[in-house]
Write an enzyme that holds these catalytic residues in place. Structure first.
Site, PDB file in Angstrom:
ATOM      1  N   PRO A   1       0.702  -1.323   0.230  1.00 15.89           N
ATOM      2  CA  PRO A   1      -0.036  -0.035  -0.211  1.00 15.89           C
ATOM      3  C   PRO A   1       0.755   1.199   0.153  1.00 15.89           C
ATOM      4  O   PRO A   1       0.168   2.307   0.169  1.00 15.89           O
ATOM      5  CB  PRO A   1      -0.861  -0.199   1.228  1.00 15.89           C
ATOM      6  CG  PRO A   1       0.116  -0.643   2.171  1.00 15.89           C
ATOM      7  CD  PRO A   1       0.993  -1.734   1.352  1.00 15.89           C
ATOM      8  N   GLY A   2       2.349   1.321  -0.066  1.00 16.88           N
ATOM      9  CA  GLY A   2       2.884   2.491  -0.276  1.00 16.88           C
ATOM     10  C   GLY A   2       3.986   2.792   1.059  1.00 16.88           C
ATOM     11  O   GLY A   2       4.326   3.764   0.935  1.00 16.88           O
TER      12      GLY A   2
ATOM     13  N   ASP B   1      10.021  -6.374  -2.753  1.00 15.11           N
ATOM     14  CA  ASP B   1       9.462  -6.888  -1.620  1.00 15.11           C
ATOM     15  C   ASP B   1       8.261  -7.912  -2.110  1.00 15.11           C
ATOM     16  O   ASP B   1       7.099  -7.467  -2.078  1.00 15.11           O
ATOM     17  CB  ASP B   1       8.626  -5.690  -0.548  1.00 15.11           C
ATOM     18  CG  ASP B   1       8.071  -6.155   0.724  1.00 15.11           C
ATOM     19  OD1 ASP B   1       8.655  -7.352   1.224  1.00 15.11           O
ATOM     20  OD2 ASP B   1       7.265  -5.866   1.182  1.00 15.11           O
TER      21      ASP B   1
ATOM     22  N   CYS C   1       8.236 -11.086   4.149  1.00 10.43           N
ATOM     23  CA  CYS C   1       8.102 -11.264   5.391  1.00 10.43           C
ATOM     24  C   CYS C   1       7.695 -12.753   5.980  1.00 10.43           C
ATOM     25  O   CYS C   1       6.643 -13.051   6.577  1.00 10.43           O
ATOM     26  CB  CYS C   1       6.909 -10.408   5.845  1.00 10.43           C
ATOM     27  SG  CYS C   1       5.491 -10.861   4.740  1.00 10.43           S
TER      28      CYS C   1
END
Length: 368
Positions: A64-65, A129, A186
């Site tokens: 989401p930034g 990511d 993650c």
């Protein structure tokens, strides 16, 4: 009404919130763009990428930034930042955070990261990511233990390998200040982290370099009897029970050549796996395309020959033999007819008849 402390020595801008009497995401300061809510581990890949002013940077999976806006802050709103995400539903949150935080050097794109090298290249640095199973977030979301299984890990690994190769292809090897790719997840599984990096080391001309992070656990070089590349010790792992943050993995790669490793120019056996040549032929096609067309033509000709042979084998052999005998007998009769000029050809044709027809039964009875 908010209890907070500085993050740690490794971050000058991070604040750790312990308690708040008001919702953190509904304050006037949040709406004014003074801060962004994200996990402490999300700082790591941005710090490892270390963007410089006036560089051209790509965040391949930006929504989401949180990381994209932090990269823009590190770049001081200079240069050009491309924030990409493949899901259109997540572009709304990405655009909203970019506008809220006052970022002016970012272009938002909605493309599949695997095809991004075909659209645009020449970046100084790329942040990936990658989508993962989220096994490092189990400490604050225990439902992942029930929702994820081994098949989800295999699907994510396949996607992560493709995205990492695409990210490496987007980097400009001749960049004066960059040429780096940072890969992060993650997740704490080796299949999604060290094994993906090992795959990239085999397929592209890259090497693992130090991340620049002052803490963290080194990456695995051996796991369950499998020996990995020794340079993976430069990668960094973060665990909830050790570093008081989400489980995370960060690895920094340096691209040093556009050539594919382990491929020789004169190797004609594996032409399909060689790097595509830039030179074009007269017809506007590369030499590899011409070779592929020749192979297709040869295969088509071989298939036609095989079909003809099969048709000949499937045809019945007896009619062919009879026709051959008839043609042989006629050829012999014509040869004899032409050899004896004085005799008519009819007498010769009679000799070719094996037996005369027997008389009718009525004549046999009268004679008896």
């Amino acid at each position: 009404g908010v209890k907070l402390d500085p993050m740690d020595k490794w971050s000058k801008v991070g604040l750790l919130i312990f308690d708040s009497q008001v919702p953190i995401g509904a304050t006037p300061e949040y709406l004014a763009g003074h801060y962004m809510i994200q996990a402490a581990s999300s700082f790591m890949p941005c710090i490892a990428l270390a963007p410089q002013d006036n560089e051209r940077i790509l965040d391949m999976c930006a929504a989401p930034g949180g990381k994209a806006t932090y990269l823009a802050a590190l770049m001081k709103n200079t240069g050009m930042l491309f924030a990409n995400d493949s899901k259109a539903s997540r572009i709304k949150s990405l655009v909203a955070n970019i506008q809220r935080l006052g970022v002016r050097n970012t272009v938002v794109t909605n493309l599949d990261g695997r095809i991004f090298p075909t659209v645009m290249k020449g970046f100084d640095r790329v942040l990936l990511d990658a989508p993962c199973t989220g096994l490092g977030v189990i400490s604050r979301d225990p439902s992942i233990k029930v929702q994820k299984d081994s098949n989800d890990i295999l699907r994510c690994v396949h996607l992560q390998k493709q995205l990492l190769l695409a990210a490496i292809d987007c980097v400009d090897v001749h960049s004066k200040t960059g040429g780096y790719v940072v890969y992060s997840t993650c997740s704490v599984s080796v299949e999604e982290n060290e094994c993906v990096i090992a795959h990239a080391l085999r397929k592209r001309s890259v090497k693992v370099v130090p991340t620049g992070l002052t803490f963290g656990t080194p990456g695995f070089t051996r796991f369950r009897g499998k020996i990995l590349h020794p340079s993976l010790a430069e990668a960094r792992r973060f665990f909830p029970h050790t570093h008081n943050m989400d489980g995370f993995f960060v690895c920094k790669l340096k691209k040093f050549s556009n050539a594919l490793p382990g491929k020789e120019k004169d190797d004609e056996k594996d032409e399909d796996d060689e790097e595509p040549q830039r030179r074009k032929s007269k017809g506007g096609k590369s030499e590899k395309d011409n070779i592929m067309q020749k192979r297709k033509r040869q295969e088509e000709e071989e298939e036609e020959e095989q079909e003809q042979e099969q048709e000949q084998e499937q045809a019945p052999p007896e009619p062919r033999r009879r026709s051959q005998k008839r043609s042989d007998s006629t050829s012999k009769s014509t040869a004899i007819a032409t050899g004896k000029r004085g005799e008519p050809p009819t007498s010769i044709l009679k000799t070719a008849v094996p037996n005369e027809t027997p008389p009718p039964l009525s004549k046999r009875r009268r004679s008896s």
